[in-house]
Design an enzyme around this catalytic site. Sequence first.
Site, PDB file in Angstrom:
ATOM      1  N   LYS A   1     -11.668  -1.563  -3.761  1.00 27.35           N
ATOM      2  CA  LYS A   1     -12.476  -0.329  -3.756  1.00 27.35           C
ATOM      3  C   LYS A   1     -11.713   0.846  -4.337  1.00 27.35           C
ATOM      4  O   LYS A   1     -12.263   1.707  -4.971  1.00 27.35           O
ATOM      5  CB  LYS A   1     -12.829   0.067  -2.313  1.00 27.35           C
ATOM      6  CG  LYS A   1     -13.782  -0.827  -1.612  1.00 27.35           C
ATOM      7  CD  LYS A   1     -14.090  -0.196  -0.253  1.00 27.35           C
ATOM      8  CE  LYS A   1     -14.170  -1.249   0.821  1.00 27.35           C
ATOM      9  NZ  LYS A   1     -12.879  -1.642   1.367  1.00 27.35           N
TER      10      LYS A   1
ATOM     11  N   LYS B   1       0.820  -1.224   0.000  1.00 29.42           N
ATOM     12  CA  LYS B   1       0.000   0.000   0.000  1.00 29.42           C
ATOM     13  C   LYS B   1       0.845   1.262   0.000  1.00 29.42           C
ATOM     14  O   LYS B   1       0.442   2.275  -0.552  1.00 29.42           O
ATOM     15  CB  LYS B   1      -0.952   0.008   1.201  1.00 29.42           C
ATOM     16  CG  LYS B   1      -2.112  -0.953   1.023  1.00 29.42           C
ATOM     17  CD  LYS B   1      -3.338  -0.495   1.787  1.00 29.42           C
ATOM     18  CE  LYS B   1      -4.559  -1.287   1.348  1.00 29.42           C
ATOM     19  NZ  LYS B   1      -5.767  -0.931   2.076  1.00 29.42           N
TER      20      LYS B   1
ATOM     21  N   LYS C   1      -6.154  -7.935  -7.123  1.00 32.50           N
ATOM     22  CA  LYS C   1      -7.472  -8.210  -6.540  1.00 32.50           C
ATOM     23  C   LYS C   1      -8.444  -7.054  -6.795  1.00 32.50           C
ATOM     24  O   LYS C   1      -8.013  -5.912  -6.963  1.00 32.50           O
ATOM     25  CB  LYS C   1      -7.347  -8.555  -5.059  1.00 32.50           C
ATOM     26  CG  LYS C   1      -7.290  -7.390  -4.125  1.00 32.50           C
ATOM     27  CD  LYS C   1      -7.388  -7.885  -2.681  1.00 32.50           C
ATOM     28  CE  LYS C   1      -7.304  -6.690  -1.770  1.00 32.50           C
ATOM     29  NZ  LYS C   1      -8.364  -6.564  -0.827  1.00 32.50           N
TER      30      LYS C   1
HETATM   31  N1  AQP Z   1     -11.144  -8.916  -4.145  1.00 37.67           N
HETATM   32  C1  AQP Z   1     -11.567  -9.486  -3.031  1.00 37.67           C
HETATM   33  N2  AQP Z   1     -11.961 -10.776  -3.035  1.00 37.67           N
HETATM   34  C2  AQP Z   1     -12.407 -11.361  -1.896  1.00 37.67           C
HETATM   35  N3  AQP Z   1     -12.500 -10.723  -0.721  1.00 37.67           N
HETATM   36  C3  AQP Z   1     -12.118  -9.434  -0.681  1.00 37.67           C
HETATM   37  N4  AQP Z   1     -12.087  -8.519   0.312  1.00 37.67           N
HETATM   38  C4  AQP Z   1     -11.631  -7.345  -0.165  1.00 37.67           C
HETATM   39  N5  AQP Z   1     -11.345  -7.461  -1.475  1.00 37.67           N
HETATM   40  C5  AQP Z   1     -11.643  -8.748  -1.820  1.00 37.67           C
HETATM   41  C6  AQP Z   1     -12.493  -8.797   1.673  1.00 37.67           C
HETATM   42  O1  AQP Z   1     -13.356  -7.750   2.085  1.00 37.67           O
HETATM   43  C7  AQP Z   1     -13.097  -7.473   3.450  1.00 37.67           C
HETATM   44  C8  AQP Z   1     -12.902  -6.014   3.691  1.00 37.67           C
HETATM   45  O2  AQP Z   1     -11.792  -5.503   3.131  1.00 37.67           O
HETATM   46  P1  AQP Z   1     -11.325  -4.055   3.558  1.00 37.67           P
HETATM   47  O3  AQP Z   1     -12.222  -3.033   3.040  1.00 37.67           O
HETATM   48  O4  AQP Z   1     -11.097  -3.966   5.014  1.00 37.67           O
HETATM   49  O5  AQP Z   1      -9.933  -3.954   2.950  1.00 37.67           O
HETATM   50  P2  AQP Z   1      -9.365  -4.464   1.651  1.00 37.67           P
HETATM   51  O6  AQP Z   1      -9.202  -5.945   1.677  1.00 37.67           O
HETATM   52  O7  AQP Z   1      -8.140  -3.642   1.463  1.00 37.67           O
HETATM   53  O8  AQP Z   1     -10.492  -4.112   0.596  1.00 37.67           O
HETATM   54  P3  AQP Z   1     -10.337  -3.294  -0.707  1.00 37.67           P
HETATM   55  O9  AQP Z   1     -11.618  -3.310  -1.432  1.00 37.67           O
HETATM   56  O10 AQP Z   1      -9.131  -3.731  -1.470  1.00 37.67           O
HETATM   57  O11 AQP Z   1     -10.157  -1.843  -0.124  1.00 37.67           O
HETATM   58  P4  AQP Z   1      -9.040  -0.780  -0.402  1.00 37.67           P
HETATM   59  O12 AQP Z   1      -9.032  -0.574  -1.880  1.00 37.67           O
HETATM   60  O13 AQP Z   1      -9.502   0.445   0.342  1.00 37.67           O
HETATM   61  O14 AQP Z   1      -7.752  -1.322   0.131  1.00 37.67           O
HETATM   62  C9  AQP Z   1     -11.926  -8.318   3.905  1.00 37.67           C
HETATM   63  O15 AQP Z   1     -12.466  -9.454   4.580  1.00 37.67           O
HETATM   64  C10 AQP Z   1     -11.290  -8.727   2.616  1.00 37.67           C
HETATM   65  O16 AQP Z   1     -10.634  -9.993   2.703  1.00 37.67           O
END
Ligand code: AQP
Length: 338
Positions: A204, A117, A201
């Site tokens: 968001k 990150k 992956k």
């Molecule tokens: N692509 C994914 N496939 C399966 N599970 C996912 N999760 C996130 N992306 C995927 C699961 O969603 C939960 C919450 O995630 P988070 O918002 O705390 O952080 P993250 O994993 O960093 O999600 P993002 O969407 O990628 O957010 P940003 O872009 O802000 O970093 C977790 O249980 C995660 O495993």
Amino acid sequence: MSGYQGPLRILSGIQPSGGMHLGNYLGAIRKFVELQHQYECYYCVVDMHAITVWQDPAKLRAQTFHIAASYLAAGVDPNIAAIFHQSAVGAHAELAWIFNCVARLGWIDRMTQFKDKAGKDKERASVGLYTYPVLQAADILVYKATHVPVGEDQKQHLELSRDIAGKFNHDFDAEDFFPLPEPLIKGPGARIMSLRDGAKKMSKSDPSENACIFLSDDSDVIARKIKKAKSDPEPLPSEAAGLEGRPEAANLVGIYAALSGSSDAEVLKEYGGQGFGVFKPALAELVVEKLSPISAELRRLEADPGFLQKTLGEGAARAAAVADPVVKEVKEIVGFLP
Ligand code: AQP
């Protein structure tokens, strides 16, 4: 879980750092719904984690409501599980500070998510981004959660929570005070990839709008994004082994399997030999069928911020009733005066 005898509890959270997407739904909230009937569940909107990278304040407020509304729309019942925003329960931050003094620098240095990150310019990353996994350990252990549903990407952070719990118990001679939380590895949907790049992956914060299917997308947008999704010119293989080396094809088949409750092999039994011209419309139809009732409920809930605020407030009160006594005891254990 060592000799810990407390209740079986789950803590999980999602950052209000953008719109809720199909990966969050399949990898997290769909499981939250199942788990609420098996464990005592605490589901938070982790706004304190979100601000480890810049968030516009007005957007942060709206996104916090959006994530809470998504939990409810997907079927999390606030009368069963506590739904709340992290910053409303001060115990998370208090315990995080104490854990900052328990965790070792060397442990945090090994966390790969910070490296991913922070990117190349890590000198400019916030200190919060660096200590993010310590706050995550506090989120979990302030409820003495015994189980945490984790995706592949979070396994390393959960290991750190176990190390912090174990070191705290050992250093303060407080055997089994904290449980060593166990991972509940997510099954199908554990890792949904970007529609634009099968090696990344679905996230968001992806700058490409078309990389993600959001819960707020309508059926036309979903169909367009799937039509545009990166694929390859080959027809689908008839067996799962044939997906190797074809990350985009594997991702689209995986999404179909996760949403239809079947396996990759079963999907390929039906679609093996067909090109994406046939498979993509079928996938779009399935995604729309599964997501549209959730999207409709999400829109209804988002139009009622008063109700969301009340639900979050009630959830925070329930969460604090568990977390505050834990922090009180921790303060006594470390030697703080009352
Ligand atoms: N692509 C994914 N496939 C399966 N599970 C996912 N999760 C996130 N992306 C995927 C699961 O969603 C939960 C919450 O995630 P988070 O918002 O705390 O952080 P993250 O994993 O960093 O999600 P993002 O969407 O990628 O957010 P940003 O872009 O802000 O970093 C977790 O249980 C995660 O495993």
